[in-house]
Design a protein around this motif. Structure first.
Motif, short mmCIF file in Angstrom:
data_model
loop_
_atom_site.label_atom_id
_atom_site.label_comp_id
_atom_site.label_asym_id
_atom_site.label_seq_id
_atom_site.Cartn_x
_atom_site.Cartn_y
_atom_site.Cartn_z
N GLN A 17 -49.43 -39.40 -17.41
CA GLN A 17 -50.37 -39.04 -18.46
C GLN A 17 -49.72 -39.19 -19.84
OE1 GLN A 17 -51.28 -35.09 -16.82
NE2 GLN A 17 -53.45 -35.67 -16.71
N GLY A 18 -48.46 -38.81 -19.94
CA GLY A 18 -47.75 -38.97 -21.20
C GLY A 18 -47.64 -40.43 -21.60
N ILE A 19 -47.32 -41.29 -20.65
CA ILE A 19 -47.20 -42.72 -20.93
C ILE A 19 -48.56 -43.28 -21.35
CG2 ILE A 19 -46.71 -44.98 -19.92
CD1 ILE A 19 -44.66 -43.57 -18.11
N ARG A 20 -49.61 -42.89 -20.64
CA ARG A 20 -50.95 -43.39 -20.96
C ARG A 20 -51.39 -42.98 -22.36
NH1 ARG A 20 -54.87 -40.39 -17.55
NH2 ARG A 20 -54.66 -38.92 -19.30
N THR A 21 -51.16 -41.72 -22.71
CA THR A 21 -51.55 -41.24 -24.04
C THR A 21 -50.73 -41.92 -25.12
OG1 THR A 21 -52.22 -39.10 -23.14
CG2 THR A 21 -51.81 -39.20 -25.50
N PHE A 22 -49.45 -42.12 -24.86
CA PHE A 22 -48.60 -42.83 -25.82
C PHE A 22 -49.13 -44.23 -26.08
CE2 PHE A 22 -45.20 -45.80 -26.76
CZ PHE A 22 -44.55 -45.19 -27.82
N LEU A 23 -49.53 -44.93 -25.02
CA LEU A 23 -50.02 -46.30 -25.16
C LEU A 23 -51.37 -46.35 -25.86
CD1 LEU A 23 -48.97 -47.76 -21.69
CD2 LEU A 23 -47.86 -48.07 -23.90
N ARG A 24 -52.10 -45.23 -25.85
CA ARG A 24 -53.35 -45.19 -26.61
C ARG A 24 -53.09 -45.19 -28.11
NH1 ARG A 24 -56.81 -40.39 -23.61
NH2 ARG A 24 -57.42 -41.54 -21.73
N GLN A 25 -52.06 -44.48 -28.51
CA GLN A 25 -51.70 -44.36 -29.92
C GLN A 25 -50.20 -44.65 -30.11
OE1 GLN A 25 -53.76 -43.90 -32.31
NE2 GLN A 25 -55.56 -42.83 -31.54
N PRO A 26 -49.75 -45.86 -29.78
CA PRO A 26 -48.30 -46.13 -29.82
C PRO A 26 -47.69 -46.00 -31.21
CG PRO A 26 -49.55 -48.16 -29.52
CD PRO A 26 -50.52 -47.04 -29.37
N LEU A 27 -48.38 -46.50 -32.22
CA LEU A 27 -47.84 -46.43 -33.58
C LEU A 27 -47.75 -44.98 -34.06
CD1 LEU A 27 -49.58 -49.47 -35.30
CD2 LEU A 27 -47.24 -49.31 -34.44
N ALA A 28 -48.81 -44.22 -33.82
CA ALA A 28 -48.84 -42.82 -34.28
C ALA A 28 -47.79 -42.00 -33.56
CB ALA A 28 -50.22 -42.23 -34.06
N MET A 29 -47.71 -42.10 -32.24
CA MET A 29 -46.79 -41.27 -31.48
C MET A 29 -45.34 -41.70 -31.72
SD MET A 29 -48.89 -39.15 -30.31
CE MET A 29 -47.66 -38.13 -29.49
N SER A 30 -45.10 -43.00 -31.89
CA SER A 30 -43.74 -43.46 -32.21
C SER A 30 -43.33 -42.96 -33.58
CB SER A 30 -43.68 -44.99 -32.17
OG SER A 30 -43.89 -45.48 -30.88
N GLY A 31 -44.24 -43.09 -34.54
CA GLY A 31 -43.94 -42.63 -35.89
C GLY A 31 -43.67 -41.15 -35.95
N LEU A 32 -44.46 -40.36 -35.22
CA LEU A 32 -44.26 -38.91 -35.21
C LEU A 32 -42.93 -38.55 -34.55
CD1 LEU A 32 -47.85 -37.71 -34.34
CD2 LEU A 32 -46.58 -37.16 -36.41
N PHE A 33 -42.56 -39.29 -33.50
CA PHE A 33 -41.29 -39.00 -32.85
C PHE A 33 -40.12 -39.33 -33.78
CE2 PHE A 33 -37.67 -40.41 -30.22
CZ PHE A 33 -37.39 -39.20 -29.61
N PHE A 34 -40.21 -40.46 -34.48
CA PHE A 34 -39.15 -40.81 -35.43
C PHE A 34 -39.07 -39.79 -36.56
CE2 PHE A 34 -40.03 -45.45 -34.15
CZ PHE A 34 -39.18 -45.33 -33.06
N LEU A 35 -40.23 -39.30 -37.02
CA LEU A 35 -40.26 -38.27 -38.05
C LEU A 35 -39.65 -36.97 -37.51
CD1 LEU A 35 -41.13 -37.47 -40.90
CD2 LEU A 35 -43.39 -36.91 -39.98
N PHE A 36 -39.93 -36.68 -36.25
CA PHE A 36 -39.36 -35.52 -35.56
C PHE A 36 -37.84 -35.60 -35.54
CE2 PHE A 36 -37.63 -34.38 -31.35
CZ PHE A 36 -37.91 -33.02 -31.28
N MET A 37 -37.32 -36.75 -35.16
CA MET A 37 -35.87 -36.95 -35.11
C MET A 37 -35.25 -36.91 -36.50
SD MET A 37 -34.99 -37.23 -31.93
CE MET A 37 -33.37 -37.97 -32.06
N ALA A 38 -35.94 -37.52 -37.46
CA ALA A 38 -35.42 -37.56 -38.83
C ALA A 38 -35.36 -36.17 -39.44
CB ALA A 38 -36.29 -38.48 -39.68
N SER A 39 -36.38 -35.35 -39.18
CA SER A 39 -36.42 -34.00 -39.73
C SER A 39 -35.25 -33.16 -39.22
CB SER A 39 -37.75 -33.32 -39.36
OG SER A 39 -38.85 -34.05 -39.87
N LEU A 40 -34.98 -33.26 -37.92
CA LEU A 40 -33.88 -32.50 -37.35
C LEU A 40 -32.53 -33.04 -37.85
CD1 LEU A 40 -35.10 -32.07 -33.65
CD2 LEU A 40 -35.31 -30.47 -35.55
N SER A 41 -32.45 -34.36 -38.02
CA SER A 41 -31.21 -34.95 -38.52
C SER A 41 -30.93 -34.51 -39.95
CB SER A 41 -31.28 -36.48 -38.44
OG SER A 41 -31.42 -36.90 -37.10
#
Length: 271
Positions: A17-41
């Motif tokens: 389900q996680g993979i399927r939802t990611f593939l529905r919004q790959p740009l949004a979920m990738s961008g949010l994850f990178f923002l997540f990592m950047a914020s913690l860094s």
């Protein structure tokens, strides 16, 4: 609120389900994850207290990714502001999330302190501060023992906080109670959680093997190092997207009796 016990095979379903939802919004979920990592860094850049701040923000940031996944699951485009969901819900939720983050930071730092007793702090320094250590230090028995002790102690801490942010945010559970409920739910759904972890571990290992084989076949070893990093980041984004579904199936909101419609009122409304 009702705790659900799910079949072991549900763990694989969560990952899919996680993979399927990611593939529905790959740009949004990738961008949010990178923002997540950047914020913690960025948080770790503060002198002395930086790592502790990053640890304290981790539960709230993870909740933000879960809230973004909920939006993507409903067919909506999750905006970057979703990462701050934990601090936008109201003062009570904000306070509870800050308490939860503080407890997580204290728990993790306590584990690091215990590991420091075994190797003089080499492993803790590498994990919290970064940098590099010599091969001689890594192969020392004390360093190896500290690493394994940290992994063993981190498992219960991880399970305690696995569902805790979502319980605080979506069900209004107190921070301490949320830790207990998260641990109990993970314990009762051990089979599903185990298959979930094994699925992701197998996927990561398979990706490494496939990329390495391709690099060997084409005679360009550099391809492996160049391709592995972005693919690993994408798979990590998929993994964090799937966390929402582990929560969704394990807890069920029960209706509030005080808000139930009385039968006579229901009948009146139908006439």
């Amino acid at each position: 609120m009702k705790l659900n016990i799910v079949p072991a095979r549900t763990g694989v379903l969560w990952a899919k389900q996680g993979i399927r939802t990611f593939l529905r919004q790959p740009l949004a979920m990738s961008g949010l994850f990178f923002l997540f990592m950047a914020s913690l860094s960025i948080a770790t850049l503060f002198p002395v207290i930086g790592p502790a701040i990053a640890l304290a923000l981790l539960p709230a940031a993870t909740l933000g990714l879960m809230a973004a996944t909920q939006q993507a699951d409903r067919g909506k485009f999750p905006m970057p502001i979703m990462l701050a969901s934990a601090f936008r819900e109201g003062p009570q939720v904000r306070k509870s999330m800050l308490i939860l983050g503080s407890l997580y930071a204290l728990g993790f730092l306590l584990i690091m302190a215990i590991s420091s007793l075994l190797d003089g702090g080499d492993f803790a320094k590498l994990y919290l501060v970064g940098g590099s250590v010599s091969e001689e230090v890594v192969t020392q028995p004390g360093f190896q023992t500290a690493m394994w002790v940290t992994l063993v102690l981190y498992l219960p801490l991880s399970l305690m906080f696995w569902h805790a942010p979502a319980l605080v945010y979506w069900h209004g559970v107190s921070p301490v109670k949320s830790l207990f409920l998260s641990m109990m739910t993970c314990y009762h759904n051990f089979g599903a959680m185990l298959l979930y972890a094994l699925f992701w571990a197998s996927l990561f290992i398979s990706a490494i093997v496939v990329i390495s084989l391709i690099a060997v076949l084409v005679g360009e070893p550099k391809i492996a190092s160049m391709a592995l990093f972005p693919i690993a980041l994408m798979m990590m984004a998929m993994f964090f997207t799937s966390i929402y579904y582990t929560f969704l199936d394990c807890f069920e909101a029960t209706p509030d009796p005080s808000k139930a419609v009385a039968p006579e009122n229901l009948s009146d409304g139908m006439l």
